[in-house]
Design a protein around this motif. Structure first.
Motif, PDB file in Angstrom:
ATOM      1  N   UNK A 118      -8.303  -4.163   1.561  1.00  0.00           N
ATOM      2  CA  UNK A 118      -8.789  -5.164   1.173  1.00  0.00           C
ATOM      3  C   UNK A 118      -8.169  -6.251   0.700  1.00  0.00           C
ATOM      4  N   UNK A 119      -8.288  -7.476   0.193  1.00  0.00           N
ATOM      5  CA  UNK A 119      -7.757  -8.579  -0.147  1.00  0.00           C
ATOM      6  C   UNK A 119      -6.427  -8.238  -0.836  1.00  0.00           C
ATOM      7  N   UNK A 120      -6.465  -7.309  -1.959  1.00  0.00           N
ATOM      8  CA  UNK A 120      -5.414  -6.937  -2.676  1.00  0.00           C
ATOM      9  C   UNK A 120      -4.209  -6.609  -1.934  1.00  0.00           C
ATOM     10  N   UNK A 121      -4.206  -5.470  -0.631  1.00  0.00           N
ATOM     11  CA  UNK A 121      -3.505  -4.854   0.112  1.00  0.00           C
ATOM     12  C   UNK A 121      -2.894  -6.088   0.832  1.00  0.00           C
ATOM     13  N   UNK A 122      -3.571  -6.814   1.337  1.00  0.00           N
ATOM     14  CA  UNK A 122      -3.110  -8.062   2.207  1.00  0.00           C
ATOM     15  C   UNK A 122      -2.247  -8.988   1.508  1.00  0.00           C
ATOM     16  N   UNK A 123      -2.755  -9.234   0.257  1.00  0.00           N
ATOM     17  CA  UNK A 123      -2.158 -10.276  -0.585  1.00  0.00           C
ATOM     18  C   UNK A 123      -0.665  -9.806  -1.088  1.00  0.00           C
ATOM     19  N   UNK A 124      -0.592  -8.113  -1.122  1.00  0.00           N
ATOM     20  CA  UNK A 124       0.799  -7.529  -1.360  1.00  0.00           C
ATOM     21  C   UNK A 124       1.848  -7.664  -0.283  1.00  0.00           C
ATOM     22  N   UNK A 125       1.080  -7.421   0.819  1.00  0.00           N
ATOM     23  CA  UNK A 125       1.666  -7.549   2.278  1.00  0.00           C
ATOM     24  C   UNK A 125       2.570  -9.197   2.243  1.00  0.00           C
ATOM     25  N   UNK A 126       1.501  -9.984   2.084  1.00  0.00           N
ATOM     26  CA  UNK A 126       1.998 -11.465   2.244  1.00  0.00           C
ATOM     27  C   UNK A 126       3.081 -11.737   1.263  1.00  0.00           C
ATOM     28  N   UNK A 127       3.197 -10.977   0.014  1.00  0.00           N
ATOM     29  CA  UNK A 127       4.144 -11.309  -0.861  1.00  0.00           C
ATOM     30  C   UNK A 127       5.439 -10.672  -0.556  1.00  0.00           C
ATOM     31  N   UNK A 128       5.529  -9.953   0.510  1.00  0.00           N
ATOM     32  CA  UNK A 128       6.892  -9.329   0.910  1.00  0.00           C
ATOM     33  C   UNK A 128       6.856  -7.915   0.526  1.00  0.00           C
ATOM     34  N   UNK A 129       5.990  -7.193   1.189  1.00  0.00           N
ATOM     35  CA  UNK A 129       5.993  -5.629   0.886  1.00  0.00           C
ATOM     36  C   UNK A 129       7.335  -4.766   1.404  1.00  0.00           C
ATOM     37  N   UNK A 130       7.561  -3.787   0.472  1.00  0.00           N
ATOM     38  CA  UNK A 130       8.834  -2.986   0.551  1.00  0.00           C
ATOM     39  C   UNK A 130       8.227  -1.605   0.540  1.00  0.00           C
ATOM     40  N   UNK A 131       8.717  -0.966   1.292  1.00  0.00           N
ATOM     41  CA  UNK A 131       8.011   0.748   1.220  1.00  0.00           C
ATOM     42  C   UNK A 131       9.043   1.447   1.882  1.00  0.00           C
ATOM     43  N   UNK A 132       9.072   2.750   1.486  1.00  0.00           N
ATOM     44  CA  UNK A 132       9.815   3.936   1.908  1.00  0.00           C
ATOM     45  C   UNK A 132       9.036   4.996   2.607  1.00  0.00           C
ATOM     46  N   UNK A 133       9.619   5.276   3.742  1.00  0.00           N
ATOM     47  CA  UNK A 133       8.681   6.428   4.590  1.00  0.00           C
ATOM     48  C   UNK A 133       9.574   7.240   5.208  1.00  0.00           C
ATOM     49  N   UNK A 134       9.101   8.408   5.938  1.00  0.00           N
ATOM     50  CA  UNK A 134       9.674   9.341   6.634  1.00  0.00           C
ATOM     51  C   UNK A 134       9.428   9.273   8.155  1.00  0.00           C
ATOM     52  N   UNK A 135      10.221   9.498   9.004  1.00  0.00           N
ATOM     53  CA  UNK A 135       9.817   9.449  10.618  1.00  0.00           C
ATOM     54  C   UNK A 135      10.408  10.679  11.136  1.00  0.00           C
ATOM     55  N   UNK A 136       9.587  11.332  11.958  1.00  0.00           N
ATOM     56  CA  UNK A 136      10.017  12.339  12.923  1.00  0.00           C
ATOM     57  C   UNK A 136       9.555  11.952  14.299  1.00  0.00           C
ATOM     58  N   UNK A 137      10.510  11.954  15.239  1.00  0.00           N
ATOM     59  CA  UNK A 137      10.199  11.621  16.561  1.00  0.00           C
ATOM     60  C   UNK A 137      10.933  11.983  17.753  1.00  0.00           C
ATOM     61  N   UNK A 138      10.507  12.367  18.756  1.00  0.00           N
ATOM     62  CA  UNK A 138      11.293  12.888  20.040  1.00  0.00           C
ATOM     63  C   UNK A 138      10.834  11.904  21.151  1.00  0.00           C
ATOM     64  N   UNK A 139      11.536  11.200  21.791  1.00  0.00           N
ATOM     65  CA  UNK A 139      11.350  10.250  23.054  1.00  0.00           C
ATOM     66  C   UNK A 139      12.124  10.369  24.072  1.00  0.00           C
ATOM     67  N   UNK A 140      11.582  10.756  25.187  1.00  0.00           N
ATOM     68  CA  UNK A 140      12.356  10.879  26.461  1.00  0.00           C
ATOM     69  C   UNK A 140      11.599   9.929  27.496  1.00  0.00           C
ATOM     70  N   UNK A 141      12.382   8.854  27.690  1.00  0.00           N
ATOM     71  CA  UNK A 141      11.592   8.118  28.823  1.00  0.00           C
ATOM     72  C   UNK A 141      10.135   7.473  28.441  1.00  0.00           C
ATOM     73  N   UNK A 142       8.991   7.750  28.957  1.00  0.00           N
ATOM     74  CA  UNK A 142       7.772   7.356  28.783  1.00  0.00           C
ATOM     75  C   UNK A 142       7.197   8.393  27.683  1.00  0.00           C
TER      76      UNK A 142
END
Length: 184
Positions: free
Chosen positions: A115-139
């Motif tokens: 919604x518009x509120x989510x876009x506005x929050x992003x436009x103001x400079x959103x900061x967030x914390x998240x986790x990530x798990x990945x395994x990459x080899x070539x493609x």
């Protein structure tokens, strides 16, 4: 006879699969916009994202986010923000990670704003914390990037690289409204 023909056309159209299409046309000759449009098309081809394309108020596309890590890591990327089929701004993503990580990779990322509120929050400079798990080899790659943001949905499409990662990250998005010049 006309009613049967009309009914047949309506039935035929209703049976056709609905595909999400990017609702924005990049400027001819603008390589970054062309890369961004190609990334949107790849995401739009995924059936699991159809609902997000249909319901999003706006979205930000990052055609290439680069990641490097050796325990500490970072990621960065540039993107575009699209609303109602119109390019409205540029975005940057900066990320700092900490955890079990080694290597480098690139991926594309799309953020859907509910919604518009989510876009506005992003436009103001959103900061967030998240986790990530990945395994990459070539493609070949597999990853998970959970986020607890009900108003923003984030999806990544892994690219090439060689990386193993299980980390926590702090992400900052920087938005710049489009000026009279072309988005780079």
């Amino acid at each position: 006879m006309r009613w049967r023909c009309l009914f047949a056309w309506v039935a035929l159209l209703a049976l056709q699969p609905v595909m999400a299409e990017p609702n924005w046309e990049p400027e001819p000759g603008n390589e970054f916009q062309q890369q961004s449009a190609a990334a949107v098309a790849r995401f739009a081809a995924r059936d699991d994202l159809q609902q997000f394309f249909d319901e999003a108020y706006a979205y930000a596309i990052f055609p290439k986010v680069r990641r490097v890590a050796l325990a500490f890591g970072g990621a960065w990327g540039k993107g575009l923000v699209i609303q109602n089929g119109t390019l409205i701004g540029r975005a940057e993503q900066r990320q700092l990670t900490l955890g079990a990580a080694l290597g480098g990779q690139s991926h594309s990322q799309i953020l859907f704003f509910r919604d518009a509120g989510a876009l506005e929050t992003f436009q103001l400079g959103r900061r967030e914390f998240l986790g990530r798990a990945s395994a990459t080899g070539g493609v070949w790659s597999a990853s998970a990037e959970p986020a607890n943001l009900p108003e923003v949905a984030i999806f990544s499409e892994d690219g090439a690289g060689l990386m193993l990662e299980l980390s926590a990250a702090g992400v900052r998005y920087i938005y710049k409204p489009l000026e009279s010049d072309s988005a780079q």
